[in-house]
Scaffold this motif. Sequence first.
Motif, PDB file in Angstrom:
ATOM      1  N   PHE A 151       1.242  17.516  79.659  1.00  0.00           N
ATOM      2  CA  PHE A 151       1.355  16.323  80.491  1.00  0.00           C
ATOM      3  C   PHE A 151       2.002  16.673  81.827  1.00  0.00           C
ATOM      4  O   PHE A 151       2.512  17.783  82.025  1.00  0.00           O
ATOM      5  CB  PHE A 151       2.125  15.219  79.764  1.00  0.00           C
ATOM      6  CG  PHE A 151       3.530  15.601  79.363  1.00  0.00           C
ATOM      7  CD1 PHE A 151       4.628  15.116  80.058  1.00  0.00           C
ATOM      8  CD2 PHE A 151       3.761  16.433  78.262  1.00  0.00           C
ATOM      9  CE1 PHE A 151       5.916  15.459  79.683  1.00  0.00           C
ATOM     10  CE2 PHE A 151       5.054  16.771  77.878  1.00  0.00           C
ATOM     11  CZ  PHE A 151       6.128  16.286  78.593  1.00  0.00           C
TER      12      PHE A 151
ATOM     13  N   LEU B  36       4.665   9.287  78.865  1.00  0.00           N
ATOM     14  CA  LEU B  36       3.974  10.501  79.299  1.00  0.00           C
ATOM     15  C   LEU B  36       2.980  10.181  80.411  1.00  0.00           C
ATOM     16  O   LEU B  36       2.257   9.183  80.334  1.00  0.00           O
ATOM     17  CB  LEU B  36       3.231  11.126  78.114  1.00  0.00           C
ATOM     18  CG  LEU B  36       4.073  11.517  76.892  1.00  0.00           C
ATOM     19  CD1 LEU B  36       3.173  11.805  75.712  1.00  0.00           C
ATOM     20  CD2 LEU B  36       4.929  12.723  77.208  1.00  0.00           C
TER      21      LEU B  36
ATOM     22  N   VAL C 254       1.127  18.274  73.174  1.00  0.00           N
ATOM     23  CA  VAL C 254       0.414  17.684  74.303  1.00  0.00           C
ATOM     24  C   VAL C 254       0.822  18.399  75.586  1.00  0.00           C
ATOM     25  O   VAL C 254       1.916  18.948  75.692  1.00  0.00           O
ATOM     26  CB  VAL C 254       0.693  16.167  74.435  1.00  0.00           C
ATOM     27  CG1 VAL C 254       0.158  15.407  73.242  1.00  0.00           C
ATOM     28  CG2 VAL C 254       2.168  15.894  74.642  1.00  0.00           C
TER      29      VAL C 254
ATOM     30  N   GLN D 288      -0.381  11.305  82.232  1.00  0.00           N
ATOM     31  CA  GLN D 288      -1.621  12.071  82.085  1.00  0.00           C
ATOM     32  C   GLN D 288      -1.540  13.093  80.937  1.00  0.00           C
ATOM     33  O   GLN D 288      -1.768  14.298  81.137  1.00  0.00           O
ATOM     34  CB  GLN D 288      -1.978  12.769  83.394  1.00  0.00           C
ATOM     35  CG  GLN D 288      -2.260  11.795  84.522  1.00  0.00           C
ATOM     36  CD  GLN D 288      -3.020  12.425  85.667  1.00  0.00           C
ATOM     37  OE1 GLN D 288      -3.396  13.594  85.622  1.00  0.00           O
ATOM     38  NE2 GLN D 288      -3.274  11.645  86.697  1.00  0.00           N
ATOM     39  N   PRO D 289      -1.239  12.635  79.732  1.00  0.00           N
ATOM     40  CA  PRO D 289      -1.166  13.577  78.608  1.00  0.00           C
ATOM     41  C   PRO D 289      -2.550  14.008  78.128  1.00  0.00           C
ATOM     42  O   PRO D 289      -3.512  13.240  78.201  1.00  0.00           O
ATOM     43  CB  PRO D 289      -0.439  12.762  77.534  1.00  0.00           C
ATOM     44  CG  PRO D 289      -0.812  11.340  77.828  1.00  0.00           C
ATOM     45  CD  PRO D 289      -0.920  11.246  79.332  1.00  0.00           C
ATOM     46  N   VAL D 290      -2.622  15.249  77.649  1.00  0.00           N
ATOM     47  CA  VAL D 290      -3.845  15.809  77.075  1.00  0.00           C
ATOM     48  C   VAL D 290      -3.477  16.419  75.728  1.00  0.00           C
ATOM     49  O   VAL D 290      -2.552  17.231  75.626  1.00  0.00           O
ATOM     50  CB  VAL D 290      -4.472  16.865  78.005  1.00  0.00           C
ATOM     51  CG1 VAL D 290      -5.719  17.482  77.345  1.00  0.00           C
ATOM     52  CG2 VAL D 290      -4.819  16.259  79.357  1.00  0.00           C
ATOM     53  N   PHE D 291      -4.221  16.021  74.674  1.00  0.00           N
ATOM     54  CA  PHE D 291      -3.970  16.528  73.328  1.00  0.00           C
ATOM     55  C   PHE D 291      -4.333  18.015  73.248  1.00  0.00           C
ATOM     56  O   PHE D 291      -5.382  18.438  73.734  1.00  0.00           O
ATOM     57  CB  PHE D 291      -4.825  15.719  72.333  1.00  0.00           C
ATOM     58  CG  PHE D 291      -4.727  16.174  70.908  1.00  0.00           C
ATOM     59  CD1 PHE D 291      -3.706  15.724  70.092  1.00  0.00           C
ATOM     60  CD2 PHE D 291      -5.660  17.062  70.377  1.00  0.00           C
ATOM     61  CE1 PHE D 291      -3.615  16.146  68.770  1.00  0.00           C
ATOM     62  CE2 PHE D 291      -5.575  17.486  69.071  1.00  0.00           C
ATOM     63  CZ  PHE D 291      -4.543  17.019  68.256  1.00  0.00           C
TER      64      PHE D 291
ATOM     65  N   SER E 108      -7.007  11.703  75.604  1.00  0.00           N
ATOM     66  CA  SER E 108      -7.795  12.806  76.166  1.00  0.00           C
ATOM     67  C   SER E 108      -7.589  14.071  75.352  1.00  0.00           C
ATOM     68  O   SER E 108      -6.488  14.335  74.850  1.00  0.00           O
ATOM     69  CB  SER E 108      -7.392  13.065  77.614  1.00  0.00           C
ATOM     70  OG  SER E 108      -7.619  11.928  78.404  1.00  0.00           O
TER      71      SER E 108
ATOM     72  N   ALA F 186      -6.649   6.435  70.524  1.00  0.00           N
ATOM     73  CA  ALA F 186      -5.485   7.172  71.040  1.00  0.00           C
ATOM     74  C   ALA F 186      -4.441   7.284  69.948  1.00  0.00           C
ATOM     75  O   ALA F 186      -4.409   6.495  68.992  1.00  0.00           O
ATOM     76  CB  ALA F 186      -4.904   6.473  72.258  1.00  0.00           C
TER      77      ALA F 186
ATOM     78  N   LYS G 284       1.052   7.147  74.734  1.00  0.00           N
ATOM     79  CA  LYS G 284      -0.073   7.499  73.865  1.00  0.00           C
ATOM     80  C   LYS G 284      -0.958   8.524  74.544  1.00  0.00           C
ATOM     81  O   LYS G 284      -0.934   8.689  75.767  1.00  0.00           O
ATOM     82  CB  LYS G 284      -0.874   6.257  73.504  1.00  0.00           C
ATOM     83  CG  LYS G 284      -1.504   5.521  74.686  1.00  0.00           C
ATOM     84  CD  LYS G 284      -2.197   4.245  74.232  1.00  0.00           C
ATOM     85  CE  LYS G 284      -2.849   3.520  75.403  1.00  0.00           C
ATOM     86  NZ  LYS G 284      -3.519   2.269  74.979  1.00  0.00           N
ATOM     87  N   VAL G 285      -1.760   9.245  73.719  1.00  0.00           N
ATOM     88  CA  VAL G 285      -2.666  10.269  74.229  1.00  0.00           C
ATOM     89  C   VAL G 285      -4.034  10.065  73.587  1.00  0.00           C
ATOM     90  O   VAL G 285      -4.154   9.830  72.383  1.00  0.00           O
ATOM     91  CB  VAL G 285      -2.131  11.685  73.932  1.00  0.00           C
ATOM     92  CG1 VAL G 285      -1.970  11.942  72.446  1.00  0.00           C
ATOM     93  CG2 VAL G 285      -3.044  12.747  74.544  1.00  0.00           C
TER      94      VAL G 285
END
Length: 914
Positions: A551, A560, A549, A562-565, A503, A478, A500-501
């Motif tokens: 989120f 954050l 990201v 449910q963050p997604v890159f 996904s 992450a 942190k991210v």
Amino acid sequence: MSPAPRRPRRAPARSEPAKEPAAAAPPAPGEALADYRDKRDPARTPEPFGPLAAPAGATTSGEFVVHLHAATRTHYDLRLEVGGVLKSFAVPRGPSLDPGEKRLAVETEDHPRDYLEFEDVIPEASYGAGPMIAWDLGRVRYLEGTAEDGIRRGKIDFELYGYKLRGRFGLVDTTERAARQAGRAPAQRQWLLLKKNDAHARPGSDVTRTEPESVLSGLRVDELAQKDELARALVAEAARLGAPARPLDARALGPMLCATPPETAGEADAAALERLLVDPARLYELKLDGVRIVADKRAGTVALRYRTDRDAGSSFPEIARAVRALAPERVVLDGEIVAFDARGLPSFERVLRRVQVRRAEDVRRAQAEVPVAYVVFDLLALGDRDLTPLPLADRKALLLRLCRGRGLVRALDHLEGDGRPLYALCLQERLEGLVAKRRSARYRGERSEDWLKVKCQRDDELVVVGWERGQGSRTLGALYLASYETGAGDAGERLVLRGKVGSGIDAATEKTLLARLEALRVPESPAEGSYDGPARARRYARPELVVSVRFLGWSDAGNLRQPVFRGVRDDLEPTACRAAPPREPELPAAGPPAALVHAGRVALTNQAKIFWPEDGLTKGDLCAYYAAIAPTLLPYLRGRPLVLVRHPDGIAGKSFYQWNPPLHDGGSWLRSMVVRAPSADEPDDARARPLKRAFLVDDAEGLVYLANLGCIPIHVLAYRQGSPEACDFLTFDFDPGEGDAATLREGFRRSVALALSLRALLGELGLEGHPKTSGQDGLHVLVPLGPGAPFAAAKMLCELVGRLLVARHPDTATMERRIADRRGRVYVDTGQTGRSRSIVAPYSVRAVPGARVSTPLAWSEVHLGLDPARHTLSTVPERVATHGDPMRPLLDAHPDVAAALGRLEKLVRPTPRA
């Protein structure tokens, strides 16, 4: 002193253009208001008669109001602040947002600045009789020089920032043209009001037709006179819907809070999101980005409170004023105070600037810079009805009838059954989300799934400050992300960890990121905050790599959700990363400044203790007030024995008289003197009254000491230590009696009329009265006697003047002590004049809701529109700093009491028959 002679009316403006005065000063506010006062009787009209002397001079900005006035002919009045007064223009057809429209504006007499908040019915047989609403109000900024320059040259360019009128406007003097057309000079200077073509222009629109409501009360001008009937109709409708008749304690209830539904992010949850957004059992509202406020109006007194139960009224006085203008005598509202950005969207950062100020001077400045509105989404009480058991749909229907228009208090609109259009708007404008509320829900004052937050996915950029090594085949677990925020005071910029991210990072991206991060590796974290995960797997990086990201919002810890890159953003500087969770407003600390007392002999204690529960005001606020007002208050107290009432637990607790400086509380240094204990029931000369030792206060330190003891009101006797047999002043106390809010309002208006009549009567005797609010529901008039007046003569003089006043007004005034014998008339109490009689001191706080202050007034402020509730612990220090003390001449007066008694004898002596 005789009443001031009426000033001659000014001659009408001439048709020729005014000459440029080389060094002529603008008229003082009192002179500018001469025409206004000549046309009005303060004993008949509720209109204000002007504040104390206000500064005049070059005006570059100020406030404005547009009134809609249903007089003989319905018209609008544009009033612009210029030189401490309101320059007024009658606009028959009203202002327009259409640049193609030119509206006649006839200059009328200047109005006092207090007219900015005026909204009432001017009674029949008065000048301008008829209802008048505040149709719009806000700020004005003058362009191309000062307002005075524009008036002289006959062309005023200005910009309005109102609730309805916004953008650039102009006033052009057409008096000469009107004179040529008519063949004679018009009686009043004539102008044309124009809307400039800018982003706020609305060609073809008619804002006066589409938005007819007041920005204060939400009423139309034709409804104002029926305000009480409209309120009764709303209460009757609440009763018909089943609302029980019982008092609601809004503070005990607490605000209702939203629950968080199951996550609805990503394609897998699209169906769940659809089910939540399309539900005939729910209605959908925008989630506001403001501060949560519960407003409680009780008979003209308004309390605004944050979720923390702290007072908000001192930070938002204009909202309290607007809630007070609502039709019902009792109403409890739930909503958010919101400030809007340049796009018209809620801005938490802007409203936060208002939350953090409480001093009246700072609040006034913040009002000008950050206008706000109270957006209400629930109605909890109406009249004597508790609405919390009603279904939300019924409460909303009543709310929409109560709070109308786009003014300071407005109802939050909603969608029924389908929230998808609102959700799409939130996505488009990057708003936080919406709230789905069950239509049948009662108001429970707790977190419940009856109210569900629907947060929007949002995209933002953050800077990478480290990474976590992966497990198994993954070498990158992450990315640790952070953003910049401005620190408090001189702290400068802070880099704060935001979570942190992991996904959304595929294998190719993982390899590229690791290569770049290794080049940025540093031994210590560059960001503030707590990292999760094992320390052995953690690596840190210089904050140079920016990523995007998606989120779902923020956790309670500020991370954050449910963050997604989404990708790397090499086009952005790291310092541009400002994503941050919404902050709870940091409320100003309760209590006084750290250093209140010069000599340091007072140890302040329990400053956070609540003394006014409905207002959230503390013992510290009381100490701070008395410290601030000490230079003005002390001349009335020095050498004068004080009668003190302690409220150690605030106004809701027990109270008792305090005699003798208590040794154990460190007050042994205070001076005192022996007095006969005051009594309201025994004769004034009763020697059986016990001897007591009364406080003497000589300095600010002693005053703060009393406040720290919990002494809220301070009463004074009418003599000083060196002359205990001489009466300094007479006291006339106008007591309107008891009853409901309407009865008290009418009783206070009668008290005003009687006080004005007393002023005229005193003038006939060669005496001068000094008015002040009682701090409760009445008025006081103090009459200085100078040195050496014996109490026996003072009592006789006061009694005879009182009886003469009552004889002139037998239908509205009485001196009957028994309440049953007053029959609704105002009690003219002359019994407060005596050696052992006390009266609440000027500038003393009262132990009543609202923390009202017994406030000295100029006679120009004594009129039917006088509102004692405006003079409080929070507002009086700034009033004194701006306008001074109007009662100060009382301390130095030397009237001829013997001559006054002689004149009085002639007035009361029966006229001999011819």
